[in-house]
Design a protein around this motif. Structure first.
Motif, short mmCIF file in Angstrom:
data_model
loop_
_atom_site.label_atom_id
_atom_site.label_comp_id
_atom_site.label_asym_id
_atom_site.label_seq_id
_atom_site.Cartn_x
_atom_site.Cartn_y
_atom_site.Cartn_z
N ALA A 20 0.83 -1.21 0.00
CA ALA A 20 0.00 0.00 0.00
C ALA A 20 0.86 1.26 0.00
O ALA A 20 1.91 1.30 0.65
CB ALA A 20 -0.89 0.01 1.24
N PRO A 21 0.38 2.29 -0.71
CA PRO A 21 1.04 3.59 -0.56
C PRO A 21 0.84 4.04 0.88
O PRO A 21 -0.26 3.96 1.40
CB PRO A 21 0.29 4.50 -1.53
N MET A 22 1.88 4.48 1.53
CA MET A 22 1.77 4.91 2.94
C MET A 22 2.57 6.18 3.12
O MET A 22 3.80 6.14 3.28
CB MET A 22 2.29 3.81 3.88
N ALA A 23 1.87 7.32 3.05
CA ALA A 23 2.55 8.61 3.19
C ALA A 23 3.29 8.64 4.52
O ALA A 23 2.71 8.29 5.55
CB ALA A 23 1.53 9.74 3.12
N ASN A 71 0.98 7.61 -5.20
CA ASN A 71 -0.36 7.88 -4.69
C ASN A 71 -0.52 9.32 -4.21
O ASN A 71 0.38 9.87 -3.57
CB ASN A 71 -0.59 6.90 -3.52
N PHE A 73 -3.45 12.46 -2.64
CA PHE A 73 -4.69 12.73 -1.90
C PHE A 73 -5.56 13.70 -2.70
O PHE A 73 -5.08 14.76 -3.13
CB PHE A 73 -4.38 13.36 -0.54
N HIS A 135 -6.52 8.73 -3.30
CA HIS A 135 -7.16 8.46 -2.02
C HIS A 135 -7.97 9.69 -1.67
O HIS A 135 -7.63 10.80 -2.06
CB HIS A 135 -6.05 8.23 -0.98
N GLN A 178 -11.46 -0.58 0.21
CA GLN A 178 -10.80 -0.41 1.52
C GLN A 178 -11.80 -0.67 2.64
O GLN A 178 -12.78 0.06 2.79
CB GLN A 178 -10.20 1.00 1.65
N ALA A 182 -8.86 -1.60 7.90
CA ALA A 182 -7.59 -1.16 7.31
C ALA A 182 -6.87 -0.14 8.18
O ALA A 182 -7.50 0.68 8.85
CB ALA A 182 -7.85 -0.55 5.92
N GLY A 183 -5.54 -0.17 8.14
CA GLY A 183 -4.74 0.84 8.83
C GLY A 183 -4.65 2.11 8.02
O GLY A 183 -4.87 2.12 6.81
N GLY A 219 -7.27 -4.20 3.57
CA GLY A 219 -7.72 -4.19 4.96
C GLY A 219 -7.58 -5.55 5.61
O GLY A 219 -8.26 -6.50 5.20
N GLY A 220 -6.67 -5.65 6.56
CA GLY A 220 -6.59 -6.84 7.41
C GLY A 220 -5.83 -8.02 6.86
O GLY A 220 -5.65 -9.01 7.56
N GLN A 239 -4.09 -5.42 -1.46
CA GLN A 239 -3.21 -4.30 -1.09
C GLN A 239 -2.96 -4.37 0.41
O GLN A 239 -3.90 -4.28 1.21
CB GLN A 239 -3.87 -2.97 -1.49
N GLY A 241 -0.95 -2.88 3.75
CA GLY A 241 -0.18 -1.76 4.29
C GLY A 241 0.52 -2.15 5.58
O GLY A 241 1.75 -2.21 5.65
N THR A 242 -0.28 -2.46 6.61
CA THR A 242 0.27 -2.76 7.94
C THR A 242 1.33 -3.86 7.89
O THR A 242 2.32 -3.81 8.62
CB THR A 242 -0.88 -3.14 8.89
N TYR A 256 7.37 3.25 16.85
CA TYR A 256 6.28 2.72 16.01
C TYR A 256 6.48 1.21 15.81
O TYR A 256 5.56 0.41 16.01
CB TYR A 256 6.35 3.48 14.68
C1 LIG Z 1 0.93 3.73 7.81
C2 LIG Z 1 -0.14 3.78 6.76
C3 LIG Z 1 -0.19 4.86 5.90
C4 LIG Z 1 -1.14 4.89 4.87
N1 LIG Z 1 -1.11 5.92 3.97
C5 LIG Z 1 -1.87 5.85 2.86
C6 LIG Z 1 -1.68 6.77 1.80
O1 LIG Z 1 -0.84 7.66 1.86
N2 LIG Z 1 -2.47 6.64 0.70
C7 LIG Z 1 -3.39 5.63 0.58
O2 LIG Z 1 -4.05 5.51 -0.44
N3 LIG Z 1 -3.60 4.74 1.58
C8 LIG Z 1 -2.85 4.82 2.70
N4 LIG Z 1 -3.01 3.88 3.68
C9 LIG Z 1 -4.09 2.87 3.57
C10 LIG Z 1 -3.65 1.72 2.69
O3 LIG Z 1 -3.72 2.10 1.32
C11 LIG Z 1 -4.54 0.47 2.83
O4 LIG Z 1 -5.88 0.79 2.59
C12 LIG Z 1 -4.42 -0.20 4.17
O5 LIG Z 1 -3.10 -0.22 4.63
C13 LIG Z 1 -4.93 -1.64 4.08
O6 LIG Z 1 -5.14 -2.19 5.34
P1 LIG Z 1 -4.00 -2.92 6.21
O7 LIG Z 1 -3.20 -1.82 6.80
O8 LIG Z 1 -4.80 -3.70 7.19
O9 LIG Z 1 -3.21 -3.77 5.27
C14 LIG Z 1 -2.09 3.84 4.74
C15 LIG Z 1 -2.04 2.76 5.62
C16 LIG Z 1 -1.08 2.72 6.63
C17 LIG Z 1 -1.05 1.52 7.54
#
Ligand SMILES: Cc1cc2nc3c(=O)[nH]c(=O)nc-3n(C[C@H](O)[C@H](O)[C@H](O)COP(=O)(O)O)c2cc1C
Length: 358
Positions: A20-23, A71, A73, A135, A178, A182-183, A219-220, A239, A241-242, A256
Motif C-alpha cells: 500500500a502507498p503509505m505517506a 499515490n 490525496f 485516495h 478499503q 484497514a490501517g 484491509g486486514g 493491497q 499496508g500494515t 512505532y
Molecule cells: C501507515 C499507513 C499509511 C497509509 N497511507 C496511505 C496513503 O498515503 N495513501 C493511501 O491511499 N492509503 C494509505 N493507507 C491505507 C492503505 O492504502 C490500505 O488501505 C491499508 O493499509 C490496508 O489495510 P491494512 O493496513 O490492514 O493492510 C495507509 C495505511 C497505513 C497503515
C-alpha cells in the motif's frame, strides 16, 4: 483470462500483492524491494511537495526498472473555521504545557489536494510512473483520461459502492476496496457523510458484483492466506499496508515498530483526532486525550494534523512518543519484521500453500 491475470499481465507482476502507498512510512527502498520481488511497490506522495515527489520517483526508479505506484490525496480543501480551530488548540494546550512547548496560534492546511494541482500533474507526465493512485476522492475525469492516454494505469480507493461507482464513471482502471479494518486513513470521499464501515471482504463482494472494474482488496490481510482468501472472493489483487510497516526499509520510527510488534498492536482505533479525518492507528495518549468525553470536535483535515505534528515534534525532542500518529490496521498483531524481499518470498510461499490447500 481473469481480471487478476489481466492486472498481473498489464502491470508485469508475478504476485497479486500491492504494497500500500503509505505517506510518511513507505520509502523508495520499500517500494523498489516489493516491485523487485514481483509485487507492486507504492509511494505515498500525498504529503510531499512537488520536489519531494519527483525525487522519490527518481530514487525508486534508480533502485528498480519494474513498475511501481505513486499515490496522491484528492481531498476537498478544508473548510476553515477559526472558532473550531481555536477550541481544538485550547483542548490541546495542556499537552503542549506538559511538554513545555509553545502551542501554535495559527494552524495551516499542510497538505494541498492533488485536485487542480497542475504542476504535480505536469511532473507525472514528465516522470511517467507506471501507476498513479488516488485516495480521499478523485481528480476530474479529464485528468484521469490524460494520465491513461499517457500510458499510466490509474487506481482509486473506495469505501462504499457509491464511491466505487464514481470511480468507474471517472474512467479509472481499478478500484481499491478499503475495509474498515484497514490501517491508516480511510479513503472516504466526504468525511462528513454517513459511513457504513464495511469490512474489506463485504465491500469486495459488493464491488465485484456491482462494478465491472478489477477490485483490489485492502484491509486486514497480513499473510499469504489472507491474500488467497481475497482472490477467492473475486479480488484481482490484495493491497497490504500494515504488513509492510515493520520492514527495515520503511520509515517507521523505533517506537512505532516496537508498538507494532508489542501489545499495542492489539488495540487500534478509527479516530479523527489526529488529522481531522478518520484513520486507524494504535491507541496512545494523544488519541485518548482527543477523544476524552467533552472534547470539542477536531479541526478539519489536514488542519488538525498540523497541530498533532507540532505536538509530536515537541514530544519527540524530549524522547516521548505518546503523541505520534502510529497508523495500523486490525491485523497488526500479525505483523512480521522482515526485510521486504523476505516478506514477499514468505507471502508467496504462504499464498502458494493456501492456494493448494483451499
Ligand atoms: C501507515 C499507513 C499509511 C497509509 N497511507 C496511505 C496513503 O498515503 N495513501 C493511501 O491511499 N492509503 C494509505 N493507507 C491505507 C492503505 O492504502 C490500505 O488501505 C491499508 O493499509 C490496508 O489495510 P491494512 O493496513 O490492514 O493492510 C495507509 C495505511 C497505513 C497503515
Amino acid at each position: 483470462m481473469t481480471q487478476s491475470a489481466q492486472l498481473l499481465e498489464r502491470l508485469q507482476l508475478q504476485l497479486p500483492i500491492i504494497q500500500a502507498p503509505m505517506a510518511g512510512t513507505a520509502t523508495p527502498q520499500l517500494a523498489a524491494a516489493v516491485s523487485e520481488a514481483g509485487g507492486l511497490g507504492s509511494l505515498g506522495l500525498g504529503a510531499s511537495t512537488l520536489a519531494q515527489a519527483r525525487q522519490a520517483i527518481r530514487d525508486t526508479r534508480a533502485l528498480t526498472a519494474r513498475p511501481f505506484n505513486v499515490n496522491f490525496f484528492c481531498h476537498a480543501p478544508a473548510v476553515r473555521d477559526a472558532a473550531r480551530e481555536a477550541a481544538w488548540l485550547a483542548h490541546l494546550q495542556p499537552l503542549f504545557d506538559e511538554l513545555k512547548a509553545d502551542a501554535p496560534t495559527l494552524l495551516e492546511e499542510i497538505y494541498p489536494t492533488f485536485v487542480g494541482d497542475d504542476a504535480m500533474l505536469a511532473m507525472l507526465f514528465d516522470e511517467r510512473p507506471a501507476v498513479v493512485s488516488f485516495h480521499f476522492g478523485l481528480p476530474p475525469a479529464s485528468t484521469v483520461q490524460a494520465l491513461r492516454a499517457a500510458g499510466i494505469y490509474t487506481i482509486a480507493s473506495a469505501t462504499s459502492v457509491e464511491e466505487a461507482q464514481l470511480i468507474e464513471q471517472a474512467g479509472v482502471d481499478a478500484i481499491v476496496a478499503q475495509g474498515y479494518e484497514a490501517g491508516g486513513h480511510r479513503g472516504v470521499f466526504d468525511p462528513d457523510a454517513r459511513d457504513e464501515k464495511l469490512p474489506a471482504f463485504v465491500l469486495l463482494r459488493q464491488l465485484v458484483r456491482q462494478t465491472s472494474l478489477p477490485v483490489i482488496a485492502a484491509g486486514g490481510m497480513m499473510d499469504g492466506a489472507g491474500v488467497q482468501a481475497a482472490l477467492q472472493l473475486g479480488a484481482a489483487a490484495a493491497q497490504l499496508g500494515t504488513a509492510f510497516i515493520a520492514c527495515p526499509e520503511s520509515a517507521a520510527s523505533a517506537s512505532y515498530r516496537a508498538n507494532l510488534l508489542g501489545e499495542r498492536a492489539g488495540q487500534t482505533r478509527m479516530t479523527s483526532v489526529l488529522s481531522g479525518r478518520p484513520a486507524r492507528g494504535m491507541v496512545n495518549r494523544y488519541i485518548e486525550h482527543g477523544e476524552a468525553p467533552g472534547s470539542p470536535p477536531p479541526a478539519a483535515y489536514p488542519v488538525a494534523y498540523d497541530a498533532a505534528k507540532q505536538l509530536n515534534a515537541a514530544a519527540v525532542k524530549l524522547g516521548q512518543h505518546e503523541f505520534a500518529a502510529q497508523w495500523a490496521g486490525q491485523g497488526a498483531p500479525l505483523a512480521r519484521a522482515l526485510p521486504a524481499a523476505e516478506l514477499m518470498a514468505l507471502l508467496a510461499r504462504e499464498y502458494g500453500k493456501a492456494a493448494g490447500g483451499c
